[in-house]
Design a protein around this motif. Structure first.
Motif, mmCIF file in Angstrom:
data_model
loop_
_atom_site.group_PDB
_atom_site.id
_atom_site.type_symbol
_atom_site.label_atom_id
_atom_site.label_comp_id
_atom_site.label_asym_id
_atom_site.label_seq_id
_atom_site.Cartn_x
_atom_site.Cartn_y
_atom_site.Cartn_z
ATOM 1 N N GLU A 99 0.853 -1.184 0.000
ATOM 2 C CA GLU A 99 0.000 0.000 0.000
ATOM 3 C C GLU A 99 0.889 1.234 0.000
ATOM 4 O O GLU A 99 2.031 1.186 0.451
ATOM 5 C CB GLU A 99 -0.895 -0.004 1.238
ATOM 6 C CG GLU A 99 -1.762 -1.242 1.361
ATOM 7 C CD GLU A 99 -2.100 -1.587 2.804
ATOM 8 O OE1 GLU A 99 -3.263 -1.916 3.066
ATOM 9 O OE2 GLU A 99 -1.183 -1.543 3.645
ATOM 10 N N GLU A 100 0.361 2.361 -0.466
ATOM 11 C CA GLU A 100 1.164 3.585 -0.483
ATOM 12 C C GLU A 100 1.236 4.261 0.878
ATOM 13 O O GLU A 100 2.121 5.060 1.137
ATOM 14 C CB GLU A 100 0.656 4.563 -1.539
ATOM 15 C CG GLU A 100 -0.760 5.082 -1.295
ATOM 16 C CD GLU A 100 -1.803 4.279 -2.022
ATOM 17 O OE1 GLU A 100 -1.923 3.070 -1.719
ATOM 18 O OE2 GLU A 100 -2.505 4.860 -2.865
ATOM 19 N N TYR A 109 -3.928 -2.750 -5.930
ATOM 20 C CA TYR A 109 -2.537 -2.496 -5.562
ATOM 21 C C TYR A 109 -1.644 -2.198 -6.764
ATOM 22 O O TYR A 109 -0.554 -1.641 -6.602
ATOM 23 C CB TYR A 109 -1.991 -3.681 -4.763
ATOM 24 C CG TYR A 109 -2.594 -3.787 -3.381
ATOM 25 C CD1 TYR A 109 -1.915 -3.277 -2.277
ATOM 26 C CD2 TYR A 109 -3.840 -4.366 -3.174
ATOM 27 C CE1 TYR A 109 -2.480 -3.348 -1.009
ATOM 28 C CE2 TYR A 109 -4.407 -4.439 -1.918
ATOM 29 C CZ TYR A 109 -3.727 -3.934 -0.836
ATOM 30 O OH TYR A 109 -4.284 -3.998 0.419
ATOM 31 N N VAL A 137 -0.603 1.338 -7.012
ATOM 32 C CA VAL A 137 0.330 1.851 -6.017
ATOM 33 C C VAL A 137 1.761 1.877 -6.548
ATOM 34 O O VAL A 137 2.530 2.813 -6.270
ATOM 35 C CB VAL A 137 0.259 1.000 -4.732
ATOM 36 C CG1 VAL A 137 1.336 1.426 -3.735
ATOM 37 C CG2 VAL A 137 -1.131 1.111 -4.118
#
Length: 459
Positions: free
Chosen positions: A352-353, A408, A411
């Motif tokens: 995740e960012e 994702y 990301v």
């Protein structure tokens, strides 16, 4: 349990492309059988009670878990709740089924009652088993029946493995790459070993505390010799929910590392799969917080200190890396962004960012006690954007994701751009699949060659 039984369980493979459709077909067949034998004579309103109850139970579980409790940032997923609802439908159908007059007529027929009970139990068992197999296939989780029972990989406590005992002299790293200077002894084992060890967390005063579960550690064949070289270190993290055992039971880590070691004279990184959660249902956000304890300190100070004092490895941080998947991939990015001098190399898979509990607002309010500055101090993108020139000049890593992982996949380019702007060297890789172990196990295997070069095993 005997070795023969364990080997047999390992041969029972649970992951096949046809598993999901086959399980759905099996449940539909059970539902049809129950309808024909139990419920087709019931009034239609009573027949509707089963699907309506199933839908209600599935929806109630979704609200309770994904909306109220929210133990997982991304939720469990609609497919899982559909399977819950379908399973509940069949169970309610079994419980409601039967003709009242016929039941009274058979009340003294002992054998028939046993047959009926067996049929009910068999229908429910088959439905629950099919649902579990389908959900397992959805996440490409347990590859075999042995893995389900925790028997997929043999482990030994670190202190009980004689070959891992400390040698009188700490290994030293010579000039050049290890592969050029290392000569494998004749008695070197063909495979590495998996050991477990407790890596305690330091002072947790002022917080709710963090109690890590035992770490799982891969020791390469070269480590298990009397001529132990100074091997590099990879600290690896799982996602949430998860446990350190997952990389071995679900991710095939030992097989991947053994294959790498076999191609490089027994050399491979020492892999320490450390716990960053404390429980599958906790998400301490890989940070030092009152709510979750001092997890950042644990990963960036306690774990490295324990490794250096309990394992004979390369002390040079230039030959250390950290990696992880999903929530653990985010944590790896956080650790590198906060402490590039500890882990200058990283593998972030399906990361995740941002650290998250579902939304930025909830993460700040619940996870960081409303402290936005504390959130920014643990957010990789914020740290990368604010870093002074040269801070990450020696950092390199791989960002990877599944081609079918829509959430994702977005990301990777965002994080890659921020990392390169901050001075990191980043490689992007994609693998067929979604947000599952089918991607992460392949990703680790594929990235070992790059990692070996980066950590000085090969040239």
């Amino acid at each position: 349990m005997s070795d023969d039984v364990v080997q047999l369980l390992r041969q029972v493979r649970l992951l096949h492309p046809w598993m999901g459709p086959a399980c759905l077909g099996a449940v539909m067949a059970v539902a049809a059988l129950v309808w024909v034998t139990r419920t087709r004579h019931l009034p239609w309103r009573r027949q509707l009670a089963a699907p309506l109850s199933g839908a209600g139970i599935g929806a109630a579980c979704w609200v309770a878990v994904d909306c109220l409790w929210r133990p997982f940032a991304d939720g469990v997923g609609a497919t899982v709740w559909l399977w819950v609802g379908l399973t509940a439908t069949v169970v309610v159908q079994v419980l409601l089924g039967g003709d009242a007059d016929a039941d009274r007529a058979r009340v003294h027929a002992h054998r028939r009652r046993l047959v009926r009970a067996a049929g009910s139990g068999g229908s429910i068992t088959a439905t629950v088993a099919a649902a579990c197999l389908a959900v397992n296939a959805l996440f490409a989780a347990y590859p075999s029946a042995a893995a389900v029972l925790g028997l997929g990989v043999q482990t030994t406590p670190l202190e009980s493995l004689a070959a891992a005992a400390s040698l009188p002299r700490h290994p030293e790293r010579g000039p050049g790459v290890l592969e050029e200077t290392w000569r494998a002894p004749a008695d070197m084992p063909e495979e590495g070993a998996v050991v477990t060890a407790a890596i305690p967390a330091g002072d947790q005063s002022g917080t709710n505390g963090f109690q890590p579960r035992d770490a799982y550690i891969y020791l390469p064949p070269a480590y298990l010799t009397a001529q132990r070289p100074a091997l590099p270190v990879l600290v690896l993290l799982t996602g949430q929910p998860g446990s350190p055992a997952d990389w071995f039971e679900l991710g095939g880590l030992k097989d991947s590392l053994d294959a790498y070691a076999a191609a490089h004279a027994g050399l491979a990184p020492v892999v320490v799969v450390a716990d960053m959660l404390g429980s599958p249902y906790r998400n301490p956000l890989c940070a030092d917080t009152v709510r979750g304890g001092r997890v950042a300190t644990y990963l960036e100070q306690d774990v490295p200190a324990w490794i250096r004092s309990h394992l004979q490895v390369d002390d040079d941080a230039a030959h250390w890396a950290i990696g992880g998947l999903s929530n653990g991939g985010t944590c790896a990015l956080q650790a590198v962004s906060r402490s590039p001098q500890v882990y200058p190399t990283f593998l972030a898979m399906s990361a995740e960012e941002h650290p998250t509990l579902g939304s930025e607002q909830r993460t700040i309010e619940v996870g960081f006690g409303g402290d936005r500055a504390a959130y920014a101090a643990n957010d990789p993108l914020s740290l990368l954007a604010a870093a002074p020139a040269g801070r990450y000049a020696d950092v390199a890593g791989v960002l990877s994701v599944g081609t079918g992982d829509d959430r994702y996949a977005q990301v990777v380019p965002t994080v890659a751009d921020a990392a390169m702007r901050a001075g990191m060297t980043v490689t992007e890789r994609e693998y067929p699949g979604g947000h599952t172990w089918a991607v992460w196990s392949v990703a680790l295997r594929d990235q070992l060659d790059w990692l070996g070069q980066r950590l000085g095993i090969t040239g």
